[in-house]
Design a protein around this motif. Structure first.
Motif, short mmCIF file in Angstrom:
data_model
loop_
_atom_site.label_atom_id
_atom_site.label_comp_id
_atom_site.label_asym_id
_atom_site.label_seq_id
_atom_site.Cartn_x
_atom_site.Cartn_y
_atom_site.Cartn_z
N LEU A 36 57.40 42.34 25.00
CA LEU A 36 56.07 41.80 24.69
C LEU A 36 55.45 42.42 23.44
N SER A 37 56.22 43.18 22.68
CA SER A 37 55.63 43.89 21.54
C SER A 37 55.10 42.95 20.47
N ASP A 38 55.64 41.74 20.34
CA ASP A 38 55.17 40.80 19.33
C ASP A 38 54.20 39.75 19.87
N ALA A 39 54.38 39.37 21.14
CA ALA A 39 53.56 38.30 21.71
C ALA A 39 53.70 38.31 23.23
N SER A 75 64.07 26.07 34.34
CA SER A 75 63.28 27.30 34.28
C SER A 75 63.49 27.95 32.92
N TRP A 76 62.44 28.58 32.41
CA TRP A 76 62.53 29.17 31.07
C TRP A 76 61.54 30.32 30.90
N CYS A 77 61.75 31.08 29.84
CA CYS A 77 60.77 32.05 29.38
C CYS A 77 60.78 32.00 27.85
N ARG A 78 59.59 32.18 27.25
CA ARG A 78 59.51 32.16 25.78
C ARG A 78 58.18 32.76 25.34
N PRO A 79 58.18 33.31 24.15
CA PRO A 79 56.94 33.90 23.63
C PRO A 79 55.83 32.85 23.51
N VAL A 80 54.60 33.26 23.74
CA VAL A 80 53.45 32.38 23.60
C VAL A 80 53.06 32.35 22.14
N GLY A 81 52.75 31.18 21.66
CA GLY A 81 52.29 31.06 20.28
C GLY A 81 53.34 30.55 19.41
N LEU A 117 50.87 43.90 32.07
CA LEU A 117 51.88 44.96 32.16
C LEU A 117 51.43 46.14 31.29
N HIS A 118 51.84 47.33 31.67
CA HIS A 118 51.43 48.54 30.95
C HIS A 118 52.40 48.90 29.83
N ALA A 119 53.55 48.24 29.77
CA ALA A 119 54.55 48.51 28.72
C ALA A 119 55.12 47.18 28.24
N ASP A 120 55.79 47.22 27.10
CA ASP A 120 56.28 46.00 26.46
C ASP A 120 57.51 45.39 27.13
N LYS A 121 58.37 46.21 27.70
CA LYS A 121 59.67 45.71 28.16
C LYS A 121 59.75 45.62 29.68
N GLN A 134 46.39 41.66 24.27
CA GLN A 134 47.03 40.41 23.87
C GLN A 134 46.26 39.23 24.45
N GLN A 135 46.09 38.21 23.61
CA GLN A 135 45.39 37.00 24.02
C GLN A 135 46.37 36.02 24.65
#
Length: 173
Positions: free
Chosen positions: A76-79, A167-173, A138-142, A127-128
């Motif tokens: 989550l470090s970028d988004a 089912s999927w996962c992807r960065p928001v934005g 979450l308290h950490a990025d990974k 993070q928005q």
């Protein structure tokens, strides 16, 4: 006997500190190793749908051969990260999000969703996320998001795969 008391006390304190340090560090070390292996094999911030596990093909120790696994090693470090878990009718399934210390940050199953998809957004402080989504802080990025589907028989795996691929996962934005 008195001359042994000091060294025994020092040994006891050192053993207690070592024991506590091991307990405190073990979850992070375990998750870091698992995250590295999953990220290397499947990539980061993307859902990978694995074939059924066999003795010769297992990433994580002791997986169940009755479960079809979909995994998303996230950073989550970028988004923030959006996750969509598509239900598999007639099968038990669950979505579990583990943080960097192997703690369960979120869990939902077919019993919770009552046949509806589960949509969440993972984020860290500051993070928005889009309005109206279920935010999981979450308290950490990974961490790792894991979808498990109980495969009633190997013959039904192809029909299960059809739903899992939604089912999927992807960065928001």
């Amino acid at each position: 006997m008195k001359r042994w008391l000091g060294p025994l006390l020092v040994l006891g304190v050192a053993a207690t500190i070592g024991w506590y340090a091991t307990l405190a560090a073990a979850p992070q070390v375990i998750m870091a190793r698992a995250w590295d292996r999953l990220a290397e094999q499947a990539g980061v911030n993307r859902m990978t749908h694995s074939p059924l596990v066999t003795a010769s093909r297992q990433t994580i120790v002791r997986p169940s051969p009755d479960l079809a696994y979909s995994v998303c090693a996230f950073d989550l470090s970028d988004a923030p990260l959006a996750i969509h878990a598509q239900p598999v009718p007639g099968h038990y399934w669950s979505l579990t999000v583990f943080d960097h210390q192997t703690n369960v940050a979120f869990v939902a199953s077919d019993r919770d969703s009552k046949g509806a998809p589960v949509d969440i957004v993972l984020a860290t402080a500051g993070q928005q996320v889009p309005v109206g989504v279920q935010r999981i802080d979450l308290h950490a990025d990974k961490g790792v998001a894991l979808i498990r589907v109980l495969v009633n028989s190997r013959e039904t795996f192809d029909s299960v795969r059809e739903y899992r691929n939604q089912s999927w996962c992807r960065p928001v934005g």
